[in-house]
Design a protein around this motif. Sequence first.
Motif, PDB file in Angstrom:
ATOM      1  N   GLY A  49      28.387  68.528  21.306  1.00 59.25           N
ATOM      2  CA  GLY A  49      27.028  68.008  21.181  1.00 59.25           C
ATOM      3  C   GLY A  49      26.965  66.687  20.438  1.00 59.25           C
ATOM      4  O   GLY A  49      26.270  65.758  20.861  1.00 59.25           O
ATOM      5  N   LEU A  50      27.675  66.584  19.321  1.00 62.17           N
ATOM      6  CA  LEU A  50      27.695  65.344  18.553  1.00 62.17           C
ATOM      7  C   LEU A  50      28.334  64.225  19.364  1.00 62.17           C
ATOM      8  O   LEU A  50      27.840  63.094  19.382  1.00 62.17           O
ATOM      9  N   ILE A  51      29.399  64.535  20.055  1.00 62.14           N
ATOM     10  CA  ILE A  51      30.069  63.524  20.876  1.00 62.14           C
ATOM     11  C   ILE A  51      29.125  63.021  21.962  1.00 62.14           C
ATOM     12  O   ILE A  51      28.998  61.808  22.176  1.00 62.14           O
ATOM     13  N   GLN A  52      28.448  63.935  22.645  1.00 61.32           N
ATOM     14  CA  GLN A  52      27.524  63.533  23.708  1.00 61.32           C
ATOM     15  C   GLN A  52      26.387  62.684  23.150  1.00 61.32           C
ATOM     16  O   GLN A  52      25.969  61.704  23.766  1.00 61.32           O
ATOM     17  N   ALA A  53      25.905  63.031  21.968  1.00 59.03           N
ATOM     18  CA  ALA A  53      24.849  62.224  21.337  1.00 59.03           C
ATOM     19  C   ALA A  53      25.336  60.801  21.085  1.00 59.03           C
ATOM     20  O   ALA A  53      24.587  59.835  21.288  1.00 59.03           O
TER      21      ALA A  53
END
Length: 188
Positions: A71-75
Motif C-alpha cells: 500500500g505504501l509503495i503504491q501510494a
Amino acid sequence: LDAPWLEEADSTGHRLWPVCVALARYLCADPGFVRGKRVVELGAGTGAAGLVCAALGARHVTVTDMPDALGLIQANIDRNDLSATVSTAPCTWGDEGHLAALSTSQFDLVIGCDVVYKQPARVLEALAATQLALACGTAPILVAYEFRGSLLEDSCVARDQNPRQTRAMRDCDGIHALSARLRLTRAP
C-alpha cells in the motif's frame, strides 16, 4: 491519511534508510545501468530505489515486498505519477506462488536495498534463491547493504550464491536534483 495497510506492515519499510540514498547516488552516477531495462526491486519498503530507477529511464520497474507492505509503495508510485512504468507485486522470498507470478516477466536487473538485518540463514537462502530465480540469464543482481558491525553473516549467502554480480558502490553527486522530484508518502 486513511491507510489501513499502515497498521499491518512492518514499520522498518516505512522510512528511507541511508543506504537507499547511497544506492540512488550510485545509480545516478551511471544512469545507463538502468536505462531501458526491466528492473525488479525486492523488499522495497517505500519503493524509493525502484522510483529512482524509473526516473532514470528504466523500461519498467516491478517493486516488490511482503503483501501487507504494498500500500505504501503504491501510494508513492501514484504520488509521483509513475504508474505507467512502475507496478507492485507481492514477493515473499522463496514463495513459489509469488515467484511463479513474477517469473512471467523477464528482468534485466534485480535490486535490493538494505533488505536484511540479522536474518536467519533460511531467510538469506530464500533471498538468494529469489534473486537468482528472477534474474534473466546473466542479469546483474545489485544489493546495497550497510554493514552494522559483525553482520558478515547477513551478506554471505547472497554474495556466495552469485559472486559474478557483486559490485562495489561508490559515493557520487547528482542525487539532489532527482530526490527533489520524488515525493514519498510519510507513514505516521
